[in-house]
Design a protein around this motif. Structure first.
Motif, PDB file in Angstrom:
ATOM      1  N   LYS A   1      -7.609   0.463  -5.169  1.00  0.00           N
ATOM      2  CA  LYS A   1      -6.490   0.347  -4.231  1.00  0.00           C
ATOM      3  C   LYS A   1      -5.397  -0.525  -4.827  1.00  0.00           C
ATOM      4  O   LYS A   1      -5.650  -1.376  -5.678  1.00  0.00           O
ATOM      5  CB  LYS A   1      -6.978  -0.259  -2.907  1.00  0.00           C
ATOM      6  N   LYS A   2      -4.172  -0.318  -4.365  1.00  0.00           N
ATOM      7  CA  LYS A   2      -3.053  -1.129  -4.821  1.00  0.00           C
ATOM      8  C   LYS A   2      -3.260  -2.580  -4.398  1.00  0.00           C
ATOM      9  O   LYS A   2      -3.951  -2.861  -3.419  1.00  0.00           O
ATOM     10  CB  LYS A   2      -1.747  -0.585  -4.237  1.00  0.00           C
ATOM     11  N   HIS A   3      -2.614  -3.475  -5.139  1.00  0.00           N
ATOM     12  CA  HIS A   3      -2.799  -4.912  -4.918  1.00  0.00           C
ATOM     13  C   HIS A   3      -2.599  -5.316  -3.462  1.00  0.00           C
ATOM     14  O   HIS A   3      -3.490  -5.913  -2.843  1.00  0.00           O
ATOM     15  CB  HIS A   3      -1.824  -5.693  -5.803  1.00  0.00           C
ATOM     16  N   ASN A   4      -1.441  -4.998  -2.899  1.00  0.00           N
ATOM     17  CA  ASN A   4      -1.144  -5.404  -1.522  1.00  0.00           C
ATOM     18  C   ASN A   4      -2.057  -4.744  -0.501  1.00  0.00           C
ATOM     19  O   ASN A   4      -2.428  -5.343   0.506  1.00  0.00           O
ATOM     20  CB  ASN A   4       0.319  -5.095  -1.176  1.00  0.00           C
ATOM     21  N   GLU A   5      -2.428  -3.501  -0.791  1.00  0.00           N
ATOM     22  CA  GLU A   5      -3.308  -2.764   0.124  1.00  0.00           C
ATOM     23  C   GLU A   5      -4.698  -3.404   0.174  1.00  0.00           C
ATOM     24  O   GLU A   5      -5.281  -3.584   1.246  1.00  0.00           O
ATOM     25  CB  GLU A   5      -3.415  -1.310  -0.323  1.00  0.00           C
ATOM     26  N   ARG A   6      -5.235  -3.763  -0.978  1.00  0.00           N
ATOM     27  CA  ARG A   6      -6.554  -4.391  -1.031  1.00  0.00           C
ATOM     28  C   ARG A   6      -6.511  -5.779  -0.381  1.00  0.00           C
ATOM     29  O   ARG A   6      -7.417  -6.149   0.366  1.00  0.00           O
ATOM     30  CB  ARG A   6      -7.026  -4.510  -2.479  1.00  0.00           C
ATOM     31  N   LYS A   7      -5.469  -6.528  -0.658  1.00  0.00           N
ATOM     32  CA  LYS A   7      -5.341  -7.866  -0.085  1.00  0.00           C
ATOM     33  C   LYS A   7      -5.282  -7.797   1.436  1.00  0.00           C
ATOM     34  O   LYS A   7      -5.942  -8.575   2.136  1.00  0.00           O
ATOM     35  CB  LYS A   7      -4.082  -8.562  -0.617  1.00  0.00           C
ATOM     36  N   GLN A   8      -4.515  -6.846   1.960  1.00  0.00           N
ATOM     37  CA  GLN A   8      -4.407  -6.694   3.406  1.00  0.00           C
ATOM     38  C   GLN A   8      -5.730  -6.255   4.009  1.00  0.00           C
ATOM     39  O   GLN A   8      -6.090  -6.667   5.118  1.00  0.00           O
ATOM     40  CB  GLN A   8      -3.305  -5.679   3.755  1.00  0.00           C
ATOM     41  N   GLU A   9      -6.475  -5.436   3.280  1.00  0.00           N
ATOM     42  CA  GLU A   9      -7.783  -5.002   3.758  1.00  0.00           C
ATOM     43  C   GLU A   9      -8.724  -6.197   3.906  1.00  0.00           C
ATOM     44  O   GLU A   9      -9.476  -6.291   4.880  1.00  0.00           O
ATOM     45  CB  GLU A   9      -8.392  -3.989   2.790  1.00  0.00           C
TER      46      GLU A   9
ATOM     47  N   TYR B   1      -7.812 -12.411  -5.274  1.00  0.00           N
ATOM     48  CA  TYR B   1      -6.773 -12.562  -4.250  1.00  0.00           C
ATOM     49  C   TYR B   1      -6.800 -13.920  -3.553  1.00  0.00           C
ATOM     50  O   TYR B   1      -5.759 -14.460  -3.187  1.00  0.00           O
ATOM     51  CB  TYR B   1      -6.933 -11.463  -3.189  1.00  0.00           C
TER      52      TYR B   1
ATOM     53  N   ALA C   1      -3.947 -16.757   5.470  1.00  0.00           N
ATOM     54  CA  ALA C   1      -3.307 -15.441   5.476  1.00  0.00           C
ATOM     55  C   ALA C   1      -3.408 -14.782   6.846  1.00  0.00           C
ATOM     56  O   ALA C   1      -2.470 -14.123   7.302  1.00  0.00           O
ATOM     57  CB  ALA C   1      -3.943 -14.546   4.411  1.00  0.00           C
TER      58      ALA C   1
ATOM     59  N   ASP D   1      -0.277 -13.722   9.096  1.00  0.00           N
ATOM     60  CA  ASP D   1      -0.156 -12.350   9.592  1.00  0.00           C
ATOM     61  C   ASP D   1       0.092 -12.320  11.096  1.00  0.00           C
ATOM     62  O   ASP D   1       0.937 -11.579  11.596  1.00  0.00           O
ATOM     63  CB  ASP D   1      -1.448 -11.570   9.283  1.00  0.00           C
TER      64      ASP D   1
END
Length: 211
Positions: free
Chosen positions: A9-17, A53, A63, A67
Motif C-alpha cells: 500500500k502507498k505510504h499515506n494509505e498504510r499509515k492511515q490504516e 511509521y 495521530a 485525526d
C-alpha cells in the motif's frame, strides 16, 4: 503451490490504516490494554512496517488525536462557509460539533483520564484549544461585522468559554450526569451570548434545541 500475495500500500494509505485500526482497538479494549501486537495482528503487517511509521504506541495515539481534531475542524469550517446560516446559528452548530467524546468509547476515555496519563490528557486539551479557538473567533468576528455581536475581546472570551467547557465537562475531573452536562453547556453558551451582547430569548431557545 499458491504463493502468499503481499499487499503493498502507498505510504499515506498504510499509515492511515494503522491509525484507524488503532482507534478501533483503543475503543474496544482501552488504550492501556492495547499492545502494538494487537494492531499488527488486526492489520496483518510486520513489526518493521509499524515502526517505519511510528516509534511507539504513544505516537499512534498522537495521530488518533490529530485525526479526531481535524475531523471536527473540517465540520466547523463547513459551518463557517455556509452562507445560509447567521453568526448565532454558526456559533451554536460549531459548539454542537465539538461534542464527540461518546464516539471515542468509555474504555479509551477512561484510560486517557488516568493519573499516569496526565501529560496525554493535557496534550488533548492543548490541541483542542489551538484548533478550535481561531475558528470560533472567526465566527464571532463575522457576527461583529454584521452587527449581531459586540465585543472587544472575542479571542479572550472564546478561550474562557472553551477552556471552561473542556475542563468542567471532563469526566476525568468532574462526575456529572448527562442532564447536568447539558445544563452546564447551556449555561456556558448562554454566558457567551451575554459576553457578545446577544442576550435575546431566541438565542437561548436555539441553545436548548441543539443540546
Amino acid at each position: 503451490m499458491d504463493k502468499k500475495v503481499r499487499i503493498v500500500k502507498k505510504h499515506n494509505e498504510r499509515k492511515q490504516e494503522i491509525i484507524n485500526t488503532a482507534l478501533k482497538i483503543f475503543i474496544h479494549k482501552g488504550y492501556e490494554k492495547t499492545s502494538v501486537n494487537d494492531i499488527l495482528n488486526e492489520i496483518g503487517i510486520a513489526k518493521g512496517t509499524f515502526y517505519h511509521y511510528f516509534k511507539a504506541k504513544e505516537e499512534v495515539l498522537d495521530a488518533v488525536i490529530a485525526d479526531t481534531t481535524e475531523t471536527i475542524v473540517n465540520k466547523i469550517e463547513k459551518i463557517i462557509a455556509d452562507n445560509s446560516l447567521n453568526p448565532e446559528d454558526k456559533l451554536l452548530k460549531a459548539f454542537s460539533e465539538m461534542r464527540v467524546a461518546p464516539d471515542m468509547g468509555e474504555k479509551f476515555l477512561s484510560d486517557i483520564h488516568k493519573p499516569e496519563n496526565v501529560l496525554m490528557h493535557q496534550k488533548i486539551l492543548t490541541s483542542s484549544m489551538k484548533a478550535f479557538v481561531p475558528l470560533m473567533v472567526e465566527i464571532v468576528e463575522e457576527g461583529i461585522e454584521q452587527g449581531k455581536f459586540t465585543s472587544q475581546y472575542p479571542k479572550e472570551y472564546m478561550e474562557i468559554v472553551l477552556c471552561s467547557a473542556i475542563v468542567l465537562l471532563d469526566d476525568g475531573i468532574f462526575e456529572r450526569t448527562e442532564e447536568e452536562k447539558v445544563k452546564l453547556l447551556a449555561a456556558l453558551i448562554s454566558s457567551l451570548g451575554k459576553m457578545l451582547g446577544s442576550e435575546n430569548v431566541s438565542f437561548y431557545n436555539k441553545i436548548m434545541k441543539i443540546l
